[in-house]
Design an enzyme around this catalytic site. Structure first.
Site, PDB file in Angstrom:
ATOM      1  CG  HIS A 251     -41.086 -29.625  20.008  1.00  0.00           C
ATOM      2  ND1 HIS A 251     -39.982 -29.595  19.566  1.00  0.00           N
ATOM      3  CD2 HIS A 251     -41.928 -29.488  20.295  1.00  0.00           C
ATOM      4  CE1 HIS A 251     -39.853 -30.408  19.595  1.00  0.00           C
ATOM      5  NE2 HIS A 251     -41.960 -31.143  19.781  1.00  0.00           N
TER       6      HIS A 251
ATOM      7  CG  ASP B  45     -37.441 -28.278  17.801  1.00  0.00           C
ATOM      8  OD1 ASP B  45     -38.070 -27.756  18.418  1.00  0.00           O
ATOM      9  OD2 ASP B  45     -38.049 -28.918  17.908  1.00  0.00           O
TER      10      ASP B  45
ATOM     11  CB  SER C 121     -39.683 -33.917  21.890  1.00  0.00           C
ATOM     12  OG  SER C 121     -41.218 -34.608  20.986  1.00  0.00           O
TER      13      SER C 121
END
Length: 463
Positions: free
Chosen positions: A121, A151, A225
């Site tokens: 992402h 992911d 992230s």
């Protein structure tokens, strides 16, 4: 004499009172007696166990120093076309203005020649990718491959020199309560290190149960992230992926993809160009007191097999509905997330020892993992699977693939429908569907004929 008698009486009463108090509170099982049985267990006087909270018991400095040099800042530059509906309506103007959008995240260098792992992402829909190292040097990055389900994405930069890189730890050996560090670039603050403990393992936040996260209470915020989760030895045990929050900022829990799953994904991308996913071929759920009572089984721990996929390794090994899987190789299994996490570190044709209970007796069989694409396939938000023999009987069919799940509101209501033809080609099974759909070009229309849940034929054109 009277005075002497009064003093004697007072002394006698005082002694009686003292003796009574001793009997009541001190002697034997008195209220203050050391012999009294208590529901509270006290630590012995020589109890000196250290829980390791003091600075003298654990030192984060070496792990932090190693990790910050391997974590990078990732910038995602994408473009979207902005139109003016007023100009379109009044003047027929069909053009649009290109508007740049910038997203940021973190990444971890995993090799001295510049391979970097991050979240899918973080780099999704990127037109350009830029990586900034801890020493502020900036490089253009190339996308090597992604796995949207887990992911994870793999990037590559060329610096012309050897780079510091993270060493993978064994995420299976991570223990709940173990100290960990989260390293990343939240809010564009480079080289930020936060500490916490592992709160849980094999945490599933996906309805399909395919994900299995390490849960920690180390502070993770937007920008973290793709960053590193490391143990106190500085070994990479996870890739920080998401937080659980109503506000979008850290409120107590964060989640990381385990290093063993990450490592397998990037090795697959580098060797095969895509992720090689094997399946055991069982569906079901975890047991607990309520589920066991409902199913009529005595066991309250383990993975209850509710269905076995036709022609899968599990069926060929003899597993049946009602079996309870308690172990894969040497790892105990209690939930689908634990089962999925273990299988996700394996490849098709790998052999797994499955220990299961049947009628109260334990059995162990070797199961060869099947290739996921033969039994399940994802296409533009549609998750397809082979139809079972029960479905074939119930719907009087000899071929077709079932829409098991949808990932978009656009397809809502198609769950359970059976695809019979794609572009007028008869679809016998998932293998045939994947063969036809994998040849489709981006935005090329796809004509699908299907049988809905009411037994009616419907035709759609998807783009």
């Amino acid at each position: 004499m009277k005075r002497f008698s009064g003093l004697f009486l007072v002394s006698l009463l005082s002694g009686a009172t003292t003796l009574g108090a001793y009997k009541l509170f001190i002697e034997n099982d008195g209220l203050l007696s050391n012999n009294k049985k208590s529901i509270v267990t006290s630590a012995p006087a020589n109890y000196t166990k250290n829980v390791g909270l003091g600075a003298e018991a654990v030192d984060f400095t070496a792990a932090a120093d190693n990790a910050v040099h391997t974590v990078v800042h990732v910038k995602n530059l994408s473009y979207r076309t902005v139109t003016n509906p007023m100009l379109e309506y009044f003047y027929g103007y069909k053009g649009g203005q290109q508007q740049a959008q910038v997203g940021t995240g973190s990444g971890v260098i995993i090799s001295e020649d510049g391979y970097i792992v991050t979240n899918n992402h973080v780099i999704q829909d990127a037109s350009e990718l830029e990586v900034t190292l801890n020493n502020s040097d900036t490089y253009k990055a190339k996308l090597i491959g992604t796995d949207s389900k887990m992911d994870i994405a793999l990037l590559k930069i060329d610096t012309g020199k050897k780079m510091p890189y993270a060493v993978f730890g064994d995420s299976d050996n991570v223990k709940v309560g173990e100290w960990v560090l989260a390293v990343g670039n939240p809010y564009n603050l480079t080289s930020t290190v936060t500490a916490g403990i592992v709160s849980a393992k094999a945490r599933n936040l996906d309805q399909r149960g395919i994900q299995s996260f390490i849960q920690t209470d180390a502070a993770v915020n937007p920008g973290n992230s793709g960053g590193a989760l490391v143990n106190t030895r500085g070994e990479l045990i996870g890739i920080n992926t998401m937080i659980s929050s109503m506000t979008g900022s850290y409120v107590g829990y964060s989640f990381a993809v385990p290093s063993n799953i990450t490592r397998k994904i990037i090795e697959d991308i580098m060797e095969y160009g895509n992720v090689q996913r094997g399946i055991l071929g069982v569906q079901g759920g975890e047991l607990n007191s309520a589920a066991s009572k409902e199913l009529g089984v005595s066991e309250t721990k383990g993975f209850y097999v509710n269905d076995v996929t036709e022609d899968s390794g599990a069926q060929k090994a003899g597993l049946k509905k009602g079996d309870i899987i308690i172990k894969l190789d040497n790892q105990n299994i209690a939930t689908y997330a634990e089962l999925s996490a273990f299988v996700n570190t394996k490849r098709p044709d790998d052999i797994v020892k499955v220990t299961y209970l049947r009628n109260g007796k334990a059995f162990e069989v070797p199961v060869k993992l099947s290739k996921n694409e033969f039994f399940s396939y994802d296409y533009n938000g549609l998750q397809l699977e082979n139809i079972s023999s029960d479905d074939k009987k119930r719907m009087n069919l000899s071929y077709g693939v079932k829409i098991k799940d949808v990932a978009s509101e656009y397809y809502r209501g198609l769950e359970g429908s059976i695809i019979l033809k794609i572009d007028d080609i008869k679809i016998e099974d998932v293998k045939k569907a994947s063969s036809v759909l994998s040849r489709k070009q981006q935005n090329e229309p796809t004509k699908i004929e299907m049988l809905n849940r009411n037994g009616q034929i419907e035709r759609y054109i998807f783009r």
